[in-house]
Design a protein around this motif. Structure first.
Motif, PDB file in Angstrom:
ATOM      1  N   VAL A  32      -9.406   3.785 -18.702  1.00  0.00           N
ATOM      2  CA  VAL A  32      -8.265   3.697 -17.788  1.00  0.00           C
ATOM      3  C   VAL A  32      -8.311   4.822 -16.763  1.00  0.00           C
ATOM      4  CG1 VAL A  32      -5.754   3.760 -17.617  1.00  0.00           C
ATOM      5  CG2 VAL A  32      -6.827   2.459 -19.455  1.00  0.00           C
ATOM      6  N   GLU A  33      -8.714   6.001 -17.193  1.00  0.00           N
ATOM      7  CA  GLU A  33      -8.805   7.117 -16.256  1.00  0.00           C
ATOM      8  C   GLU A  33      -9.929   6.900 -15.241  1.00  0.00           C
ATOM      9  OE1 GLU A  33      -6.378   9.407 -16.029  1.00  0.00           O
ATOM     10  OE2 GLU A  33      -5.566   8.028 -17.543  1.00  0.00           O
ATOM     11  N   VAL A  46       0.823  -1.209   0.000  1.00  0.00           N
ATOM     12  CA  VAL A  46       0.000   0.000   0.000  1.00  0.00           C
ATOM     13  C   VAL A  46       0.859   1.263   0.000  1.00  0.00           C
ATOM     14  CG1 VAL A  46      -1.704   1.348   1.292  1.00  0.00           C
ATOM     15  CG2 VAL A  46      -2.036  -1.120   0.975  1.00  0.00           C
ATOM     16  N   PRO A  47       1.808   1.425   0.941  1.00  0.00           N
ATOM     17  CA  PRO A  47       2.612   2.655   0.898  1.00  0.00           C
ATOM     18  C   PRO A  47       3.524   2.737  -0.320  1.00  0.00           C
ATOM     19  CG  PRO A  47       3.422   1.174   2.609  1.00  0.00           C
ATOM     20  CD  PRO A  47       2.126   0.618   2.130  1.00  0.00           C
ATOM     21  N   MET A  48       3.968   1.592  -0.843  1.00  0.00           N
ATOM     22  CA  MET A  48       4.820   1.620  -2.030  1.00  0.00           C
ATOM     23  C   MET A  48       4.049   2.126  -3.247  1.00  0.00           C
ATOM     24  SD  MET A  48       7.199  -1.803  -1.694  1.00  0.00           S
ATOM     25  CE  MET A  48       8.046  -1.438  -3.232  1.00  0.00           C
ATOM     26  N   ILE A  49       2.820   1.646  -3.418  1.00  0.00           N
ATOM     27  CA  ILE A  49       2.002   2.089  -4.549  1.00  0.00           C
ATOM     28  C   ILE A  49       1.655   3.564  -4.403  1.00  0.00           C
ATOM     29  CG2 ILE A  49      -0.261   1.831  -5.661  1.00  0.00           C
ATOM     30  CD1 ILE A  49      -0.042  -1.179  -5.024  1.00  0.00           C
ATOM     31  N   GLN A  50       1.341   3.972  -3.180  1.00  0.00           N
ATOM     32  CA  GLN A  50       1.005   5.374  -2.960  1.00  0.00           C
ATOM     33  C   GLN A  50       2.213   6.267  -3.220  1.00  0.00           C
ATOM     34  OE1 GLN A  50      -0.539   4.977   1.032  1.00  0.00           O
ATOM     35  NE2 GLN A  50      -2.661   4.851   0.314  1.00  0.00           N
ATOM     36  N   ALA A  51       3.402   5.821  -2.832  1.00  0.00           N
ATOM     37  CA  ALA A  51       4.612   6.606  -3.083  1.00  0.00           C
ATOM     38  C   ALA A  51       4.932   6.668  -4.575  1.00  0.00           C
ATOM     39  CB  ALA A  51       5.793   6.010  -2.307  1.00  0.00           C
ATOM     40  N   PHE A  52       4.726   5.562  -5.272  1.00  0.00           N
ATOM     41  CA  PHE A  52       4.970   5.513  -6.716  1.00  0.00           C
ATOM     42  C   PHE A  52       3.971   6.380  -7.471  1.00  0.00           C
ATOM     43  CE2 PHE A  52       4.274   3.213 -10.829  1.00  0.00           C
ATOM     44  CZ  PHE A  52       5.523   3.444 -11.385  1.00  0.00           C
ATOM     45  N   GLY A  53       2.786   6.479  -6.895  1.00  0.00           N
ATOM     46  CA  GLY A  53       1.693   7.213  -7.535  1.00  0.00           C
ATOM     47  C   GLY A  53       0.646   6.239  -8.035  1.00  0.00           C
ATOM     48  N   VAL A  54      -0.557   6.323  -7.473  1.00  0.00           N
ATOM     49  CA  VAL A  54      -1.613   5.376  -7.844  1.00  0.00           C
ATOM     50  C   VAL A  54      -1.904   5.441  -9.341  1.00  0.00           C
ATOM     51  CG1 VAL A  54      -4.045   4.775  -7.514  1.00  0.00           C
ATOM     52  CG2 VAL A  54      -2.634   5.383  -5.544  1.00  0.00           C
ATOM     53  N   GLY A  55      -1.943   6.656  -9.875  1.00  0.00           N
ATOM     54  CA  GLY A  55      -2.188   6.794 -11.312  1.00  0.00           C
ATOM     55  C   GLY A  55      -1.118   6.128 -12.140  1.00  0.00           C
ATOM     56  N   ASN A  56       0.152   6.301 -11.735  1.00  0.00           N
ATOM     57  CA  ASN A  56       1.251   5.646 -12.449  1.00  0.00           C
ATOM     58  C   ASN A  56       1.112   4.135 -12.389  1.00  0.00           C
ATOM     59  OD1 ASN A  56       2.457   8.127 -13.013  1.00  0.00           O
ATOM     60  ND2 ASN A  56       3.653   8.109 -11.123  1.00  0.00           N
ATOM     61  N   TRP A  57       0.707   3.629 -11.231  1.00  0.00           N
ATOM     62  CA  TRP A  57       0.571   2.185 -11.044  1.00  0.00           C
ATOM     63  C   TRP A  57      -0.539   1.620 -11.931  1.00  0.00           C
ATOM     64  CZ3 TRP A  57       3.029  -1.871  -9.061  1.00  0.00           C
ATOM     65  CH2 TRP A  57       2.307  -3.031  -8.792  1.00  0.00           C
ATOM     66  N   VAL A  58      -1.689   2.248 -11.925  1.00  0.00           N
ATOM     67  CA  VAL A  58      -2.832   1.732 -12.685  1.00  0.00           C
ATOM     68  C   VAL A  58      -2.582   1.861 -14.185  1.00  0.00           C
ATOM     69  CG1 VAL A  58      -5.291   2.041 -13.180  1.00  0.00           C
ATOM     70  CG2 VAL A  58      -4.472   2.152 -10.817  1.00  0.00           C
ATOM     71  N   ARG A  59      -2.113   3.033 -14.620  1.00  0.00           N
ATOM     72  CA  ARG A  59      -1.834   3.198 -16.055  1.00  0.00           C
ATOM     73  C   ARG A  59      -0.739   2.236 -16.509  1.00  0.00           C
ATOM     74  NH1 ARG A  59      -1.809   8.669 -14.206  1.00  0.00           N
ATOM     75  NH2 ARG A  59      -3.844   9.674 -14.586  1.00  0.00           N
ATOM     76  N   GLY A  60       0.303   2.113 -15.705  1.00  0.00           N
ATOM     77  CA  GLY A  60       1.391   1.215 -16.073  1.00  0.00           C
ATOM     78  C   GLY A  60       0.968  -0.235 -16.130  1.00  0.00           C
ATOM     79  N   GLY A  61       0.067  -0.627 -15.210  1.00  0.00           N
ATOM     80  CA  GLY A  61      -0.420  -2.004 -15.229  1.00  0.00           C
ATOM     81  C   GLY A  61      -1.184  -2.329 -16.491  1.00  0.00           C
ATOM     82  N   HIS A  62      -1.934  -1.359 -16.991  1.00  0.00           N
ATOM     83  CA  HIS A  62      -2.660  -1.574 -18.243  1.00  0.00           C
ATOM     84  C   HIS A  62      -1.698  -1.683 -19.420  1.00  0.00           C
ATOM     85  CE1 HIS A  62      -6.207  -0.344 -15.921  1.00  0.00           C
ATOM     86  NE2 HIS A  62      -6.944  -0.853 -16.904  1.00  0.00           N
ATOM     87  N   LEU A  63      -0.744  -0.781 -19.480  1.00  0.00           N
ATOM     88  CA  LEU A  63       0.172  -0.770 -20.624  1.00  0.00           C
ATOM     89  C   LEU A  63       1.085  -1.983 -20.618  1.00  0.00           C
ATOM     90  CD1 LEU A  63       1.125   3.014 -20.670  1.00  0.00           C
ATOM     91  CD2 LEU A  63      -0.443   1.817 -22.209  1.00  0.00           C
TER      92      LEU A  63
END
Length: 362
Positions: free
Chosen positions: A233-234, A197-214
């Motif tokens: 995706v948004e 949870v803190p790692m994803i939040q630090a990375f940026g939730v948007g970055n995580w979700v968009r990156g997972g799709h791509l």
């Protein structure tokens, strides 16, 4: 001003429902009912997405079968199981969804038909794992308590459709392969909730979700465009930015680690399998590793999970995930289509799903 996601109907042609369930989750779903006690097709989404992934398939399927399209508890729209206690196993979530389905369609009321209403379980990614769990629980060889659950709701499972998964135990077994471990690194990461949870939040939730799709999209020139169409995706980014969504979706993966592997080991030991006709569709490029993994062989139990051919004399009976006498159709989707089959390959998926429904007599 755009309508808030928590009240938005992603499918204007369908009815939007908010249903309190015994699990503690208020399940949001989108439904249509052709009546006459006919089969209901569930369409259950996966990670990190929402029910919006089915937008390309609904226009094709709505005239042919009654639909139940839920939002997974804890994924940003439906509230978590048991007010967020973390019991997000596939069985617990699956039961919450069927509880909601039963209420919406009135299957367990005094005015309902005495005959159980048939359901066809269909899902993608985590949703497909829910379908697998429920299909095994509904089998005659399952524990009586599981059978009683379906009887109480006056539902019977008629078939199951699983998009782009291996059985959970098999997927974890494949972590002995470095390439699989690299591609599925998020499984053990997300299962460690307090770390993830803190790692994803630090990375940026948007970055995580968009990156997972791509990262999991296929190489076809229009695959990414299909995934991103309608700003889908948004939509998923906004849902995952909500307080608690990252945590409760990680709880999904935590439950999908040792606890659900142990359940499947016990199923195999006791001979509990899917006892209805099944359709499995997978990305040959991604899950099938470009032909390097025999997905069909894993589901049929004719190869070991490391892909080595095992003759019948070597293959354990327990490797079989679908019961004898049941029709299992496994379709590898070609053409550079990736993990997000309901979006990337909606035309192929739609054709195969309709064909499967016709085989079941619809």
């Amino acid at each position: 001003m755009a309508e808030p996601l928590e009240t938005r109907n992603f499918f204007p042609a369908l009815q939007r429902n908010v249903t309190p369930t015994a699990s503690g989750s208020e399940v949001v779903s989108y439904t249509s009912d052709l009546g006459n006690g006919g089969p209901i097709l569930t369409l259950i989404h996966g990670y990190p997405q929402s029910a919006f992934i089915w937008r390309h398939l609904v226009p094709l399927l709505q005239p042919k079968v009654s639909l139940f399209i839920p939002e997974l508890p804890g994924y940003g729209i439906s509230t978590p199981i048991s007010a967020g206690t973390g019991d997000h196993t596939k069985r617990a979530v699956g039961r919450a969804l069927l509880d909601a389905l039963s209420q919406v369609f009135g299957t367990n009321t005094s005015s309902s038909s005495s005959s159980p209403r048939p359901i066809i379980l269909a899902g993608h990614d985590r949703g497909a794992r829910i379908c697998h769990r429920l299909a095994v629980d509904a089998s005659p060889s399952s524990h009586p308590e599981n059978n009683n659950f379906f009887s109480a709701l006056n539902l019977s499972v008629q078939g199951v459709i699983m998009l782009d998964i291996l059985p959970t135990k098999s997927q974890w077994d494949l972590f002995s392969s470095p390439s699989v471990s690299q591609g599925y690194f998020h499984w053990p990461l997300l299962a460690n909730v307090e770390l993830a949870v803190p790692m994803i939040q630090a990375f940026g939730v948007g970055n995580w979700v968009r990156g997972g799709h791509l990262r999991l999209a296929g190489s076809a020139t229009d695959s990414t465009a299909r995934i991103m169409s309608d700003d889908a995706v948004e939509v998923h980014v906004k849902l995952f930015e909500r307080e608690g969504t990252v945590r409760w979706t990680c709880e999904d993966y935590k439950a999908g680690a040792q606890r659900e592997v142990d359940e499947q080991v016990e199923d195999l030991k006791e001979g509990r399998r899917v006892e209805v006709d099944a359709l499995v569709m997978f990305s040959r490029e991604k899950l099938g590793r470009g032909g390097g993994l025999d997905v069909e062989g894993v589901w049929r139990g004719t190869v070991t999970v490391d892909g080595k051919q095992g003759g019948k004399e070597e293959c354990k009976v327990g490797d079989k995930w679908v019961g004898d006498g049941m029709e299992l159709e496994v379709v590898g989707v070609e053409g550079g289509r990736g993990h997000y089959l309901p979006e990337e390959a909606y035309d192929v998926v739609g054709e195969r799903v309709v064909r499967f429904l016709e085989k079941l007599g619809l």
